[in-house]
Enzyme design. Structure first.
Site, short mmCIF file in Angstrom:
data_model
loop_
_atom_site.label_atom_id
_atom_site.label_comp_id
_atom_site.label_asym_id
_atom_site.label_seq_id
_atom_site.Cartn_x
_atom_site.Cartn_y
_atom_site.Cartn_z
N TYR A 1 6.08 7.45 9.84
CA TYR A 1 4.98 8.24 9.28
C TYR A 1 5.28 9.41 8.58
O TYR A 1 6.59 9.61 8.46
CB TYR A 1 4.11 8.67 10.57
CG TYR A 1 3.06 7.33 10.98
CD1 TYR A 1 2.95 6.29 10.30
CD2 TYR A 1 1.77 7.69 11.66
CE1 TYR A 1 2.20 5.26 10.66
CE2 TYR A 1 0.83 6.91 12.07
CZ TYR A 1 1.12 5.54 11.67
OH TYR A 1 0.12 4.54 11.95
N GLU B 1 -3.86 16.87 9.42
CA GLU B 1 -2.70 16.17 8.99
C GLU B 1 -1.89 16.84 7.88
O GLU B 1 -2.30 17.78 7.31
CB GLU B 1 -3.12 14.81 8.55
CG GLU B 1 -3.92 13.93 9.64
CD GLU B 1 -4.10 12.41 9.09
OE1 GLU B 1 -3.77 11.69 9.73
OE2 GLU B 1 -4.61 12.39 8.01
N GLN C 1 4.74 6.89 1.94
CA GLN C 1 4.57 5.94 2.68
C GLN C 1 4.32 4.90 2.03
O GLN C 1 3.68 4.63 1.02
CB GLN C 1 3.06 6.48 3.42
CG GLN C 1 2.89 7.63 4.30
CD GLN C 1 3.75 7.36 5.72
OE1 GLN C 1 3.27 6.61 6.60
NE2 GLN C 1 5.20 7.69 5.78
N LEU D 1 0.89 -1.38 -0.02
CA LEU D 1 0.01 0.11 -0.04
C LEU D 1 0.78 1.25 -0.21
O LEU D 1 1.83 1.48 0.87
CB LEU D 1 -0.98 0.15 1.12
CG LEU D 1 -1.59 1.26 1.32
CD1 LEU D 1 -3.16 1.08 2.08
CD2 LEU D 1 -1.19 2.09 2.55
N LEU D 2 0.45 2.33 -0.83
CA LEU D 2 0.87 3.45 -0.77
C LEU D 2 0.03 4.59 -0.16
O LEU D 2 -1.04 4.53 -0.51
CB LEU D 2 1.45 3.86 -2.38
CG LEU D 2 1.82 5.31 -2.50
CD1 LEU D 2 2.74 5.45 -4.11
CD2 LEU D 2 0.58 5.99 -2.95
N ASP E 1 0.71 8.86 1.49
CA ASP E 1 1.30 10.33 1.36
C ASP E 1 2.64 10.35 0.63
O ASP E 1 3.55 9.56 1.30
CB ASP E 1 1.31 10.95 2.78
CG ASP E 1 0.45 10.67 3.82
OD1 ASP E 1 -0.54 10.10 3.57
OD2 ASP E 1 0.57 11.11 4.68
#
Ligand code: FRU
Length: 457
Positions: free
Chosen positions: A81, A196, A38, A19-20, A22
């Site tokens: 993160y 965010e 990410q 999974l990709l 940001d």
């Protein structure tokens, strides 16, 4: 097994598997463009986050380099993160949030740095400062910039103890010792429960605060995705406070799938990538690529320009290098063409717009323009519910140019050189369905269709 032609993206950054989310750490360092993102390399769920690394010589052709940072220390053992980067004294500094899940299930976050001399290997420097008082453990996504006087500033997204969103700012003279300055934008509003991925763009005339508030209630045609990304114009004072008003918040992208953007400066240009998803969890789990073991993509890079008090997002001019021999035609009352390949750029330009028009791509995505309202509406089929759904935006000018970047499962629509943008994913199994229908009414103009080359290795 990734490579079903039906969904595979060839000129967007995608994960090879896993999974990709940001975009992170965007930088120009040692003559190369570096994009991190990410990445969960172990599956298509939101866990085990690392920073993946891709590099480019021209911002268009990308080579995947694998993992740059992965959980390894007590302060980042459950996830690396999001965050940004800066280049200083010929070194690349990465800033990220270390995610920690304690044995009792409680969570902690640490704002950390890592450094690289060569852009290949990264050495962790550990946490930079203590957790700020008055905030929940939701403090994350550090982004750093330098002011004209040579001081460094770091901004992080945060959640106040009363469960409202905020952004905090820190100052440093050496990138290592940071002092807390308080809230970046003083406000007593409730504007979402968490902010965010904050970012700051500086133009000669004004500064811009970009962030991604979670949990804004839907308001007419605004805030219709689960989370939003947008901006406020204002000015940063010498003490690092942003003078601007939350009431002026504008969404960056009016499509279905855009979130957590990050920008970087390349000479005098500001370039932004976003994460091409703002899906809720059920929709995310139902994305057909999950069966192939991969999920999500970054948007195309966009050049950001401030014009008449708003941000324009222009597809990078370098992307023209992907064009192959195209076709050009006059638009007609009922026009129909075949896409030469599932990767294409389509430019529809009108000489003068006198009435409504409608375009249907691959028999699936519909773009309809309402002349009376001067609004553009994008329809797609929701892959989970099979229902048709739309996003709609009123425009400030007549849409005399639409520039569409289409792939087998993505579409980005740039209106009038980026005055408005709609980004979305759509999923269609039939790879032979390549029609473009344009009902132009009495409007006169031209359509150009270019097949695009693959550009991500
Ligand atoms: C935004 C975000 C960030 C966080 C990262 C974790 O999509 O939730 O706030 O750092 O994703 O993957």
């Amino acid at each position: 097994m990734k490579n079903s032609e039906a969904y595979h993206l060839k000129y967007h950054i995608t994960p090879p598997y896993g999974l990709l989310n940001d975009p992170n750490g965007l930088a120009f360092f040692r003559s190369q463009y570096h994009v991190f993102h990410q990445w969960n390399p172990t599956g298509t769920e939101h866990r085990n986050k690392c920073w993946a690394h891709v590099v480019s010589d021209d911002l268009v052709h990308w080579r995947r380099k694998g993992i740059a940072l992965e959980p390894s220390e007590w302060y980042d053992k459950d996830g690396i993160y999001s965050g940004g980067s800066v280049v200083h004294e010929d070194q690349l500094y990465l800033f990220y949030t270390g995610n920690v899940i304690r044995e009792d299930g409680g969570k902690e976050s640490y704002q950390c740095a890592a450094i690289s001399e060569d852009g290949e290997s990264f050495r962790k420097l550990g946490p930079l400062f203590p957790h700020p008082p008055g905030y929940t453990r939701h403090v994350r996504d550090p982004k750093v910039w330098r002011d004209d006087r040579g001081s460094w500033w770091l901004i992080v997204g945060a959640q106040r103890e009363d469960q409202t969103g905020d952004a905090l700012v820190y100052k440093s003279e050496d990138l290592l010792a940071w002092t807390y300055q308080g809230s970046f934008l003083e406000h007593d509003h409730t504007f979402g429960y968490m902010w965010e991925c904050p970012d700051v763009l500086s133009f000669a005339e004004q500064d811009v605060f970009v962030f991604s508030p979670q949990g804004l209630p839907e308001k007419g045609e605004y805030y219709r995705n689960p989370n939003q990304s947008g901006y406020i114009l204002g000015e940063i004072s010498d003490t690092g406070k942003f003078d601007g008003s939350i009431e002026d918040f504008k969404e960056l992208d009016r499509g279905f799938d855009f979130y957590a953007p990050q920008s970087f400066k390349v000479r005098d240009r500001l370039i932004m990538f976003g994460w091409m998803s703002a899906m809720n969890e059920d929709a995310e789990r139902a994305v057909p690529t999950v069966r192939e073991g991969w999920l999500h993509a970054l948007t195309l890079p966009r050049e950001i320009v401030l014009r008449n008090g708003r941000l324009y997002q222009i597809p990078l001019s370098e992307l023209q290098g992907l064009r192959q021999q195209g076709v050009q035609a006059e638009v007609q009352e009922h026009g129909s063409w075949q896409l030469p390949s599932l990767q294409a750029e389509i430019i529809i330009s009108f000489l003068e717009l006198k009435e409504s028009f409608r375009a249907v791509l691959r028999g699936s995505v519909e773009i309809s323009y309402d002349f009376e309202e001067n609004s553009l509406t994008i329809w797609r089929t929701n892959w989970l519910t099979s229902e048709r759904e739309y996003r709609k935006a009123e425009l400030s000018h007549r849409p005399v140019e639409l520039q569409l970047f289409i792939e087998s499962s993505s579409l980005e629509i740039f209106v009038n050189q980026g005055e408005e943008v709609f980004s979305l994913r759509y999923f269609l199994e039939d790879t032979e369905q390549r029609s473009i229908q344009l009902e132009a009414g009495g409007n006169k103009g031209q359509i150009n269709i270019y097949p695009l080359r693959e550009s991500v290795e």
